[in-house]
Design a protein around this motif. Structure first.
Motif, PDB file in Angstrom:
ATOM      1  N   ARG A   1       0.831  -1.205   0.000  1.00 32.44           N
ATOM      2  CA  ARG A   1       0.000   0.000   0.000  1.00 32.44           C
ATOM      3  C   ARG A   1       0.869   1.260   0.000  1.00 32.44           C
ATOM      4  O   ARG A   1       0.574   2.229  -0.692  1.00 32.44           O
ATOM      5  CB  ARG A   1      -0.918  -0.019   1.222  1.00 32.44           C
ATOM      6  CG  ARG A   1      -1.808   1.217   1.359  1.00 32.44           C
ATOM      7  CD  ARG A   1      -2.739   1.062   2.554  1.00 32.44           C
ATOM      8  NE  ARG A   1      -3.600   2.223   2.719  1.00 32.44           N
ATOM      9  CZ  ARG A   1      -3.351   3.236   3.562  1.00 32.44           C
ATOM     10  NH1 ARG A   1      -2.262   3.213   4.309  1.00 32.44           N
ATOM     11  NH2 ARG A   1      -4.185   4.246   3.647  1.00 32.44           N
TER      12      ARG A   1
ATOM     13  N   ASN B   1       2.328   1.911  -3.429  1.00 30.89           N
ATOM     14  CA  ASN B   1       1.324   2.378  -4.382  1.00 30.89           C
ATOM     15  C   ASN B   1       0.751   3.740  -3.992  1.00 30.89           C
ATOM     16  O   ASN B   1       0.773   4.687  -4.773  1.00 30.89           O
ATOM     17  CB  ASN B   1       0.200   1.349  -4.501  1.00 30.89           C
ATOM     18  CG  ASN B   1      -0.832   1.735  -5.538  1.00 30.89           C
ATOM     19  OD1 ASN B   1      -0.498   2.172  -6.640  1.00 30.89           O
ATOM     20  ND2 ASN B   1      -2.102   1.605  -5.205  1.00 30.89           N
ATOM     21  N   LEU B   2       0.253   3.839  -2.744  1.00 34.01           N
ATOM     22  CA  LEU B   2      -0.493   5.034  -2.334  1.00 34.01           C
ATOM     23  C   LEU B   2       0.417   6.220  -2.041  1.00 34.01           C
ATOM     24  O   LEU B   2       0.150   7.340  -2.461  1.00 34.01           O
ATOM     25  CB  LEU B   2      -1.338   4.714  -1.105  1.00 34.01           C
ATOM     26  CG  LEU B   2      -2.292   5.820  -0.642  1.00 34.01           C
ATOM     27  CD1 LEU B   2      -3.402   6.043  -1.659  1.00 34.01           C
ATOM     28  CD2 LEU B   2      -2.887   5.475   0.723  1.00 34.01           C
TER      29      LEU B   2
ATOM     30  N   VAL C   1      -8.251  -1.354   3.798  1.00 34.24           N
ATOM     31  CA  VAL C   1      -7.742  -0.594   2.642  1.00 34.24           C
ATOM     32  C   VAL C   1      -6.703  -1.412   1.865  1.00 34.24           C
ATOM     33  O   VAL C   1      -5.874  -0.877   1.151  1.00 34.24           O
ATOM     34  CB  VAL C   1      -7.144   0.763   3.068  1.00 34.24           C
ATOM     35  CG1 VAL C   1      -8.239   1.704   3.539  1.00 34.24           C
ATOM     36  CG2 VAL C   1      -6.072   0.583   4.155  1.00 34.24           C
TER      37      VAL C   1
ATOM     38  N   ASP D   1      -7.025  -3.066  -0.717  1.00 36.52           N
ATOM     39  CA  ASP D   1      -7.131  -2.882  -2.170  1.00 36.52           C
ATOM     40  C   ASP D   1      -6.162  -1.817  -2.664  1.00 36.52           C
ATOM     41  O   ASP D   1      -5.725  -1.852  -3.815  1.00 36.52           O
ATOM     42  CB  ASP D   1      -8.567  -2.499  -2.550  1.00 36.52           C
ATOM     43  CG  ASP D   1      -8.996  -1.167  -1.956  1.00 36.52           C
ATOM     44  OD1 ASP D   1      -8.948  -1.025  -0.721  1.00 36.52           O
ATOM     45  OD2 ASP D   1      -9.374  -0.271  -2.727  1.00 36.52           O
ATOM     46  N   GLN D   2      -5.779  -0.880  -1.786  1.00 37.50           N
ATOM     47  CA  GLN D   2      -4.828   0.156  -2.173  1.00 37.50           C
ATOM     48  C   GLN D   2      -3.421  -0.406  -2.358  1.00 37.50           C
ATOM     49  O   GLN D   2      -2.539   0.276  -2.879  1.00 37.50           O
ATOM     50  CB  GLN D   2      -4.824   1.272  -1.125  1.00 37.50           C
ATOM     51  CG  GLN D   2      -6.166   1.987  -1.036  1.00 37.50           C
ATOM     52  CD  GLN D   2      -6.217   2.985   0.109  1.00 37.50           C
ATOM     53  OE1 GLN D   2      -5.334   3.024   0.957  1.00 37.50           O
ATOM     54  NE2 GLN D   2      -7.259   3.793   0.136  1.00 37.50           N
TER      55      GLN D   2
ATOM     56  N   THR E   1      -8.660   6.934   1.640  1.00 43.20           N
ATOM     57  CA  THR E   1      -9.521   5.757   1.536  1.00 43.20           C
ATOM     58  C   THR E   1      -9.928   5.443   0.109  1.00 43.20           C
ATOM     59  O   THR E   1     -10.605   4.459  -0.149  1.00 43.20           O
ATOM     60  CB  THR E   1     -10.784   5.932   2.397  1.00 43.20           C
ATOM     61  OG1 THR E   1     -11.439   7.146   2.041  1.00 43.20           O
ATOM     62  CG2 THR E   1     -10.437   5.957   3.859  1.00 43.20           C
ATOM     63  N   GLU E   2      -9.541   6.262  -0.835  1.00 43.22           N
ATOM     64  CA  GLU E   2      -9.815   5.954  -2.231  1.00 43.22           C
ATOM     65  C   GLU E   2      -8.604   5.293  -2.872  1.00 43.22           C
ATOM     66  O   GLU E   2      -7.467   5.720  -2.678  1.00 43.22           O
ATOM     67  CB  GLU E   2     -10.130   7.255  -2.996  1.00 43.22           C
ATOM     68  CG  GLU E   2     -11.419   7.931  -2.528  1.00 43.22           C
ATOM     69  CD  GLU E   2     -12.642   7.069  -2.706  1.00 43.22           C
ATOM     70  OE1 GLU E   2     -12.695   6.319  -3.703  1.00 43.22           O
ATOM     71  OE2 GLU E   2     -13.550   7.142  -1.880  1.00 43.22           O
ATOM     72  N   SER E   3      -8.823   4.234  -3.602  1.00 45.05           N
ATOM     73  CA  SER E   3      -7.716   3.533  -4.232  1.00 45.05           C
ATOM     74  C   SER E   3      -7.007   4.454  -5.225  1.00 45.05           C
ATOM     75  O   SER E   3      -7.622   5.255  -5.912  1.00 45.05           O
ATOM     76  CB  SER E   3      -8.237   2.304  -4.986  1.00 45.05           C
ATOM     77  OG  SER E   3      -8.811   1.385  -4.100  1.00 45.05           O
ATOM     78  N   LYS E   4      -5.705   4.298  -5.272  1.00 48.32           N
ATOM     79  CA  LYS E   4      -4.896   5.092  -6.189  1.00 48.32           C
ATOM     80  C   LYS E   4      -4.484   4.210  -7.343  1.00 48.32           C
ATOM     81  O   LYS E   4      -3.852   3.174  -7.157  1.00 48.32           O
ATOM     82  CB  LYS E   4      -3.663   5.647  -5.463  1.00 48.32           C
ATOM     83  CG  LYS E   4      -2.831   6.569  -6.347  1.00 48.32           C
ATOM     84  CD  LYS E   4      -1.740   7.235  -5.525  1.00 48.32           C
ATOM     85  CE  LYS E   4      -0.935   8.201  -6.353  1.00 48.32           C
ATOM     86  NZ  LYS E   4       0.079   8.919  -5.577  1.00 48.32           N
TER      87      LYS E   4
END
Length: 206
Positions: free
Chosen positions: A110, A113-114, A168, A170-171, A202-205
């Motif tokens: 995460r 990515n994030l 989270v 999925d991030q 909380t929003e996927s990047k």
């Protein structure tokens, strides 16, 4: 009142926010930006020479670091730590699992990515984290098929610790649809009174 220094996008820091909300524990929050070097300033290093967050500062100036240690400090007077020695041991078992078998994969993927935007020089590392992360999620999913929470029928610190990065995941590239028991557990926690969502990130990047 205690003061907590943390980054609201960090799962380890969000654990503290979530627990404080669920148990109505008063807390002063000081936002820290790790990418801007906030944890490496002389002022911060005086509080925590390891340069890590979160840290909790008591009203007397004592410092506690490590997220799960902070959780236990805050929840010491609540049943959420475990009602008996066996339950407490199982809570700690899951918290050690979170630190050694879950976070090194899911949280790191995460972060790459994030926080970093999945740079090319970290892509291989990101991909390598997927197997270990999915193994951890599969273990959680199996456990949650036998009880509504990780340690029986009631929420404990085990759930708070593992919810933070799991919800989270999925991030970090993990498909939570593969784990229906985890999804049901996430919904269960998010339906609790005083539940506080992660404030940002909380929003996927993509």
């Amino acid at each position: 009142m205690v003061t907590v220094y943390g980054d609201s996008v960090s799962g380890n820091c969000y654990k503290i926010q979530l627990l404080a909300a669920l148990l109505a524990i008063p807390m002063k929050w000081v936002e820290v930006n790790i990418l801007n070097g906030d944890t490496q300033t002389p002022e911060f290093l005086e509080k925590n020479p390891f340069g890590k967050i979160p840290i909790l500062e008591t009203s007397t100036g004592d410092i506690i670091s490590e997220s799960n240690a902070i959780l236990h400090y805050l929840a010491d007077q609540h049943n959420i730590t475990g009602k008996d020695p066996l339950t407490k041991a199982k809570v700690l078992q899951w918290q050690f699992f979170e630190q050694y078998s879950h976070e090194p994969y899911i949280a790191v993927a995460r972060f790459i990515n994030l926080y970093l935007g999945l740079p090319a020089d970290r892509l291989e590392e990101y991909q390598q984290k997927q197997e270990g992360g999915n193994r951890a999620l599969a273990s959680m999913d199996l456990a949650l098929t036998t009880s509504p929470y990780l340690v029986g029928d009631e929420l404990t610190l085990a759930d708070v610790s593992l919810y933070a990065y799991t919800h989270v995941a999925d991030q970090g590239g993990f498909d939570l649809n593969r784990y229906p028991a985890i999804l049901a557990w996430i919904n269960r926690i998010e339906s609790l009174p005083n539940y506080q969502p992660m404030q940002c990130g909380t929003e996927s990047k993509s």
